[in-house]
Design an enzyme around this catalytic site. Structure first.
Site, PDB file in Angstrom:
ATOM      1  N   GLU A  32      26.643   4.134  -8.264  1.00  0.00           N
ATOM      2  CA  GLU A  32      26.733   4.105  -6.791  1.00  0.00           C
ATOM      3  C   GLU A  32      25.461   3.497  -6.182  1.00  0.00           C
ATOM      4  O   GLU A  32      25.528   2.820  -5.155  1.00  0.00           O
ATOM      5  CB  GLU A  32      26.971   5.513  -6.228  1.00  0.00           C
ATOM      6  N   HIS A  48      33.277   9.782 -11.499  1.00  0.00           N
ATOM      7  CA  HIS A  48      33.479   8.903 -10.355  1.00  0.00           C
ATOM      8  C   HIS A  48      32.714   7.583 -10.538  1.00  0.00           C
ATOM      9  O   HIS A  48      33.270   6.500 -10.360  1.00  0.00           O
ATOM     10  CB  HIS A  48      33.028   9.630  -9.078  1.00  0.00           C
ATOM     11  N   ASN A  69      33.220   0.737   0.015  1.00  0.00           N
ATOM     12  CA  ASN A  69      34.350   0.976  -0.899  1.00  0.00           C
ATOM     13  C   ASN A  69      34.384  -0.039  -2.039  1.00  0.00           C
ATOM     14  O   ASN A  69      35.349  -0.054  -2.818  1.00  0.00           O
ATOM     15  CB  ASN A  69      35.671   0.950  -0.127  1.00  0.00           C
ATOM     16  N   ARG A 125      37.597  25.215  13.793  1.00  0.00           N
ATOM     17  CA  ARG A 125      37.487  23.847  14.343  1.00  0.00           C
ATOM     18  C   ARG A 125      36.087  23.252  14.180  1.00  0.00           C
ATOM     19  O   ARG A 125      35.676  22.386  14.936  1.00  0.00           O
ATOM     20  CB  ARG A 125      37.895  23.793  15.814  1.00  0.00           C
ATOM     21  N   GLU A 183      34.168   4.014  10.016  1.00  0.00           N
ATOM     22  CA  GLU A 183      34.776   2.953   9.205  1.00  0.00           C
ATOM     23  C   GLU A 183      35.828   2.140   9.955  1.00  0.00           C
ATOM     24  O   GLU A 183      36.935   1.918   9.469  1.00  0.00           O
ATOM     25  CB  GLU A 183      35.357   3.547   7.922  1.00  0.00           C
ATOM     26  N   LYS A 212      31.644  11.768   5.356  1.00  0.00           N
ATOM     27  CA  LYS A 212      33.026  11.756   4.837  1.00  0.00           C
ATOM     28  C   LYS A 212      33.232  13.013   4.013  1.00  0.00           C
ATOM     29  O   LYS A 212      32.457  13.293   3.095  1.00  0.00           O
ATOM     30  CB  LYS A 212      33.260  10.543   3.929  1.00  0.00           C
ATOM     31  N   HIS A 225      35.848   0.832  -5.328  1.00  0.00           N
ATOM     32  CA  HIS A 225      36.551   2.111  -5.185  1.00  0.00           C
ATOM     33  C   HIS A 225      38.063   1.966  -5.112  1.00  0.00           C
ATOM     34  O   HIS A 225      38.782   2.948  -5.315  1.00  0.00           O
ATOM     35  CB  HIS A 225      36.047   2.866  -3.945  1.00  0.00           C
ATOM     36  N   ARG A 254      31.604  -0.512   7.497  1.00  0.00           N
ATOM     37  CA  ARG A 254      31.374   0.607   6.566  1.00  0.00           C
ATOM     38  C   ARG A 254      32.299   0.503   5.359  1.00  0.00           C
ATOM     39  O   ARG A 254      31.997   1.035   4.284  1.00  0.00           O
ATOM     40  CB  ARG A 254      31.560   1.950   7.291  1.00  0.00           C
ATOM     41  N   HIS A 300      39.316   4.676  -7.494  1.00  0.00           N
ATOM     42  CA  HIS A 300      40.044   5.900  -7.142  1.00  0.00           C
ATOM     43  C   HIS A 300      41.375   5.977  -7.887  1.00  0.00           C
ATOM     44  O   HIS A 300      41.787   7.055  -8.333  1.00  0.00           O
ATOM     45  CB  HIS A 300      40.306   5.944  -5.631  1.00  0.00           C
ATOM     46  N   LYS A 358      22.528   3.251   3.093  1.00  0.00           N
ATOM     47  CA  LYS A 358      23.850   3.745   3.475  1.00  0.00           C
ATOM     48  C   LYS A 358      23.807   4.291   4.901  1.00  0.00           C
ATOM     49  O   LYS A 358      24.708   4.041   5.711  1.00  0.00           O
ATOM     50  CB  LYS A 358      24.334   4.820   2.498  1.00  0.00           C
TER      51      LYS A 358
HETATM   52  N1  LIG Z   1      31.878  11.757   0.687  1.00  0.00           N
HETATM   53  C1  LIG Z   1      31.456  10.612   0.225  1.00  0.00           C
HETATM   54  O1  LIG Z   1      31.018   9.730   0.966  1.00  0.00           O
HETATM   55  C2  LIG Z   1      31.498  10.367  -1.255  1.00  0.00           C
HETATM   56  C3  LIG Z   1      30.869   9.241  -1.801  1.00  0.00           C
HETATM   57  C4  LIG Z   1      30.877   9.071  -3.182  1.00  0.00           C
HETATM   58  C5  LIG Z   1      31.525   9.993  -3.998  1.00  0.00           C
HETATM   59  N2  LIG Z   1      32.136  11.070  -3.432  1.00  0.00           N
HETATM   60  C6  LIG Z   1      32.801  12.074  -4.278  1.00  0.00           C
HETATM   61  O2  LIG Z   1      31.835  12.730  -5.065  1.00  0.00           O
HETATM   62  C7  LIG Z   1      32.494  13.278  -6.216  1.00  0.00           C
HETATM   63  C8  LIG Z   1      31.648  13.029  -7.443  1.00  0.00           C
HETATM   64  O3  LIG Z   1      30.412  13.680  -7.281  1.00  0.00           O
HETATM   65  P1  LIG Z   1      29.403  13.868  -8.507  1.00  0.00           P
HETATM   66  O4  LIG Z   1      29.321  12.633  -9.288  1.00  0.00           O
HETATM   67  O5  LIG Z   1      28.188  14.452  -7.940  1.00  0.00           O
HETATM   68  O6  LIG Z   1      30.182  14.873  -9.468  1.00  0.00           O
HETATM   69  P2  LIG Z   1      30.463  16.450  -9.420  1.00  0.00           P
HETATM   70  O7  LIG Z   1      30.149  17.022  -8.102  1.00  0.00           O
HETATM   71  O8  LIG Z   1      31.833  16.605  -9.934  1.00  0.00           O
HETATM   72  O9  LIG Z   1      29.413  17.042 -10.455  1.00  0.00           O
HETATM   73  C9  LIG Z   1      29.416  16.571 -11.776  1.00  0.00           C
HETATM   74  C10 LIG Z   1      28.838  17.608 -12.740  1.00  0.00           C
HETATM   75  O10 LIG Z   1      27.434  17.711 -12.534  1.00  0.00           O
HETATM   76  C11 LIG Z   1      27.050  19.074 -12.707  1.00  0.00           C
HETATM   77  N3  LIG Z   1      25.766  19.237 -12.001  1.00  0.00           N
HETATM   78  C12 LIG Z   1      25.557  19.160 -10.678  1.00  0.00           C
HETATM   79  N4  LIG Z   1      24.239  19.248 -10.419  1.00  0.00           N
HETATM   80  C13 LIG Z   1      23.625  19.421 -11.603  1.00  0.00           C
HETATM   81  C14 LIG Z   1      22.268  19.555 -11.994  1.00  0.00           C
HETATM   82  N5  LIG Z   1      21.281  19.459 -11.115  1.00  0.00           N
HETATM   83  N6  LIG Z   1      21.989  19.706 -13.313  1.00  0.00           N
HETATM   84  C15 LIG Z   1      22.985  19.727 -14.235  1.00  0.00           C
HETATM   85  N7  LIG Z   1      24.284  19.579 -13.928  1.00  0.00           N
HETATM   86  C16 LIG Z   1      24.599  19.434 -12.627  1.00  0.00           C
HETATM   87  C17 LIG Z   1      28.184  19.832 -12.100  1.00  0.00           C
HETATM   88  O11 LIG Z   1      28.190  21.157 -12.604  1.00  0.00           O
HETATM   89  C18 LIG Z   1      29.387  19.010 -12.558  1.00  0.00           C
HETATM   90  O12 LIG Z   1      29.857  19.452 -13.811  1.00  0.00           O
HETATM   91  C19 LIG Z   1      33.844  12.629  -6.292  1.00  0.00           C
HETATM   92  O13 LIG Z   1      34.836  13.556  -5.915  1.00  0.00           O
HETATM   93  C20 LIG Z   1      33.774  11.511  -5.275  1.00  0.00           C
HETATM   94  O14 LIG Z   1      35.018  11.223  -4.696  1.00  0.00           O
HETATM   95  C21 LIG Z   1      32.129  11.273  -2.093  1.00  0.00           C
END
Ligand SMILES: NC(=O)c1ccc[n+]([C@@H]2O[C@H](COP(=O)([O-])OP(=O)(O)OC[C@H]3O[C@@H](n4cnc5c(N)ncnc54)[C@H](O)[C@@H]3O)[C@@H](O)[C@H]2O)c1
Length: 368
Positions: free
Chosen positions: A186, A266, A246, A122, A238, A144, A249, A242, A253, A228
């Site tokens: 972003e 993304h 989006n 939990r 949200e 999130k 998005h 907030r 998405h 943010k």
């Molecule tokens: N929770 C939230 O508020 C929120 C907001 C925006 C996006 N997201 C989510 O985030 C995700 C996308 O995240 P992302 O863009 O970081 O992609 P990701 O986490 O998929 O990473 C992308 C690639 O970068 C590589 N990588 C990571 N760090 C590295 C580094 N320092 N050097 C070299 N390679 C590296 C990883 O191995 C991977 O192949 C999506 O699932 C999206 O929905 C969440």
């Protein structure tokens, strides 16, 4: 330039954010205080560990022990199967309520780890150690968490804030250009909605930023994360404003789900979503010049074109988006620097017609 420190207050406590070059060093005393005598369970993927295991080791040096759980790289980590596997690995390791999880990676690792931390026993504490630009400017901030279903992205999740975010700019030096581009989208989104001065800065420094200079990226990360954080503090779960975050998005998405998870980055999907939202905003008060300005900025990023996708399927996916209500889908429309609206109702007929034109490339690259 040193790292910046600020706090995000939320209903269950405070997240301390360290951002910029030297963030890890600045955070060291805080990490020591938090982790001393406690076991640390880090979640990461092989490519990240191959490049930055020493950074994780520095964090873990404060802990009683470190166990590293490797998960599939990228979006493939965000599934109920991987989450359940982590729950079971934690249980087998004897993790207790005072164990601490750490997300060491991009937004995928962060969303997954936060979800597992929020549901195991939990809820146990977790740290965000974001290693992508996208995660540093956005995903690691705000609590999130979640995983994807084949039917809909981020469909299962909860709000669970990290105790600390360490956004070390040095980790970004190994990011491929595609990931820098995705993260910049972003940052541009947040800047367009909340911080006109940041938008000016990104515009004037874009070439430096694309070269992934940590000294250039650090201040952008800090400003976007702060903007943010302020919005999240005002509306932690949200209920209202907030939702502005989006922007881009709703379609973004759906594009990721339709293309197949992991096929579209993304940020790239969000960039197409922003362009489409600007199209919808044209007849709803979009300030002359603002749409063109954002369009030019996205042009400079050279976002890859979309693969062929079916408009009807995208409309169907958007209807299943977790932001949708029985009453329909509310759109986020940015209208001018720092001025945007959320929850804007637009008829399914108009969305379908505009989307078909948009996908067929009949929309001008710039929406004005
Ligand atoms: N929770 C939230 O508020 C929120 C907001 C925006 C996006 N997201 C989510 O985030 C995700 C996308 O995240 P992302 O863009 O970081 O992609 P990701 O986490 O998929 O990473 C992308 C690639 O970068 C590589 N990588 C990571 N760090 C590295 C580094 N320092 N050097 C070299 N390679 C590296 C990883 O191995 C991977 O192949 C999506 O699932 C999206 O929905 C969440």
């Amino acid at each position: 330039m040193g790292a910046a420190t600020f706090e995000l207050r939320h209903p269950r406590g405070t997240t301390t954010v360290f951002a910029g070059a030297g963030a890890l060093e600045s955070a060291a005393p805080w990490i020591f205080g938090e982790l001393a005598g406690r076991p640390l369970y880090a979640v990461s993927s092989a490519p990240i560990l191959a490049r930055h295991r020493d950074g994780l080791a520095r964090v873990a040096s404060a802990a009683r022990s470190l166990e590293v759980f490797e998960v599939p790289d990228g979006e493939a980590a965000k599934s109920l199967e991987v989450a359940s596997d982590l729950h079971r690995r934690l249980a087998r390791s004897g993790a207790k309520r005072d164990g601490v999880l750490a997300a060491f990676g991009g937004g995928s690792v962060g969303d997954l780890t936060g979800f597992v931390a929020g549901t195991y026993l939990r809820g146990v504490a977790f740290l965000q150690l974001p290693t992508t630009l996208l995660a540093q400017v956005d995903a690691a901030i705000g609590g999130k968490t979640g995983v994807d279903l084949p039917e809909a992205k981020n469909a299962v999740g909860l709000f669970h804030h990290p105790r600390v975010v360490v956004a070390e700019a040095a980790w970004l030096a190994t990011l491929p250009a595609d990931e820098i581009r995705s993260g910049l989208v972003e940052a541009i989104k947040t800047a367009a909605l909340l911080d006109p001065a940041l938008l000016d800065r990104i515009e004037s420094e874009l070439d430096e930023l694309r070269r992934a200079r940590p000294t250039a990226l650090g201040p952008i990360v800090e400003a976007a994360a702060r903007a943010k954080a302020r919005l999240v503090e005002s509306d932690p779960e949200e209920a209202g404003a907030r939702a502005l975050l989006n922007f881009g998005h709703t379609l973004g998405h759906a594009l990721e789900t339709a293309a197949g998870y992991g096929r579209l980055r993304h940020g790239d999907a969000v960039a197409h979503g922003i362009r489409f939202a600007l199209v919808l905003a044209r007849s709803r008060g979009l300030e002359p010049g603002f749409g063109a300005r954002l369009g030019r900025l996205l042009d400079r990023l050279s976002i890859p074109p979309l693969p062929p996708l079916d408009a009807a399927r995208l409309v169907d996916l958007m209807a299943r988006d977790k932001k949708a209500r029985e009453s329909g889908l509310g759109w986020v429309l940015a209208l001018a620097p720092g001025r945007a609206e959320y929850g804007v109702p637009i008829s399914a007929g108009e969305v379908s017609a505009e989307l078909a034109r948009f996908l067929a490339g009949r929309e001008p690259a710039r929406p004005l």
